[in-house]
Design a protein around this motif. Sequence first.
Motif, short mmCIF file in Angstrom:
data_model
loop_
_atom_site.label_atom_id
_atom_site.label_comp_id
_atom_site.label_asym_id
_atom_site.label_seq_id
_atom_site.Cartn_x
_atom_site.Cartn_y
_atom_site.Cartn_z
N ARG A 1 -3.23 -15.89 63.77
CA ARG A 1 -2.56 -15.33 64.94
C ARG A 1 -2.42 -13.82 64.84
O ARG A 1 -2.19 -13.29 63.75
N THR A 2 -2.55 -13.16 65.97
CA THR A 2 -2.26 -11.73 66.07
C THR A 2 -1.46 -11.49 67.34
O THR A 2 -1.55 -12.27 68.31
N TRP A 3 -0.69 -10.42 67.32
CA TRP A 3 0.11 -10.04 68.47
C TRP A 3 0.00 -8.53 68.70
O TRP A 3 -0.47 -7.80 67.82
N LEU B 1 3.59 -10.38 57.90
CA LEU B 1 3.07 -10.12 59.24
C LEU B 1 2.27 -8.83 59.33
O LEU B 1 1.72 -8.52 60.39
N SER B 2 2.20 -8.08 58.24
CA SER B 2 1.36 -6.88 58.22
C SER B 2 -0.08 -7.27 58.51
O SER B 2 -0.59 -8.26 57.98
N GLY B 3 -0.72 -6.49 59.38
CA GLY B 3 -2.09 -6.78 59.77
C GLY B 3 -2.21 -7.74 60.94
O GLY B 3 -3.31 -7.97 61.45
N HIS B 4 -1.08 -8.30 61.37
CA HIS B 4 -1.11 -9.25 62.48
C HIS B 4 -0.55 -8.65 63.77
O HIS B 4 -0.53 -9.31 64.80
N ALA B 5 -0.08 -7.40 63.70
CA ALA B 5 0.39 -6.67 64.87
C ALA B 5 0.47 -5.19 64.49
O ALA B 5 0.71 -4.87 63.32
N ARG C 1 3.56 -17.83 56.12
CA ARG C 1 2.09 -17.87 56.05
C ARG C 1 1.53 -18.70 57.19
O ARG C 1 0.52 -18.32 57.82
N ALA D 1 1.64 -16.73 60.46
CA ALA D 1 0.68 -15.62 60.57
C ALA D 1 -0.76 -16.11 60.63
O ALA D 1 -1.61 -15.44 61.23
N GLU D 2 -1.05 -17.25 60.06
CA GLU D 2 -2.44 -17.68 59.91
C GLU D 2 -3.13 -17.84 61.27
O GLU D 2 -2.69 -18.61 62.13
#
Length: 337
Positions: free
Chosen positions: A62-64, A85-89, A56, A59-60
């Motif tokens: 951050r996006t890639w 990590l879903s939604g973060h890349a 958590r 991921a908080e």
Amino acid sequence: MRLLVIGGSVFLGRSIVEEALRQGHEVTTFNRGRSGEDLPGVTAVRGDRENPDDLRALAEGRTWDAIVDVCGFTPRVVASSARALSGHAPLYAFVSTVSAISTWPAERVDETAPLWECDPEAGPEDGDYSVLKAGCERAVETFFDGGALILQPGLILGPWENVGRLPAWLRRIARGGRVLAPGDPGQEMQLIDARDIATFTVDQAAKGTEGRFLLTGPAGNTTFGRWLADCAEATGSDAEFVWVDDDFLHAREVEPWTELPLWIPAGESDAGAWSVATARAEAAGLRCRPVRETVRDTWDWLKDRDVAALEERLPSWRRHGIAPEKEARVLSEWDAR
């Protein structure tokens, strides 16, 4: 490209990070900081992927553009990473293995070959390395809300190798003298450099490529005899290779893969071990350097290093290579046959 690498400090993961930085990408690594050092230039996030709080925190905020997972071995652990990590890349690239395919090495395989049966949330008690890797692939495809890029490497060599196969041969051949060489020197092989996998991985991640790719060198890109000769050339050794029959070695309980790394005795159910289809990856851009270059560069990396320290940090190194007294005994018995 902004790239997250789960792992990224050891062998293939290190090569992927190095290649991404060379291409000018922004790289974040996520690891415990125990197996190796992060390369300068990365944003290093410390954490344990088996700890939900650490995932958590990673991921908080951050996006890639892509995630590359090089250290997933248990499906339920990979499933947790995929969910967090879903939604973060938009893309999750998972480094699996050709051995996740149930018909390998008995048969020649391509990307349509079946995987071992394994639940995408299986635990470490639910199978061996190959079976669990198949489950890890399914975990990414099942639980990551985005594209999945599945990479199935074959036999990987190169600088920073953490398994110890090529280093074992280089160290033995560097000592010179009569060297026990197994089976047929004309046996064709199919080897790939970690750096070539790294280039392919980074390129495909930047393109947002999805799907499955087998990654290894072209069939017959070396032979056992040529490979050992490359080791002798790289080390400047005067080694004399003594080629000993498979049956003779079997009878003296010489172990394939460990005592004589990469030796596959004739007649075993490994007809496809050095016959993996690479057309799909090559069409997508995979390019492989000569095995001779891999051998030379690995020796350049290895020759001045503290081997005892490496063995302490990399236990698998101690499992590779035949004991000198056993090698001498087998050679003596071969001479007297």
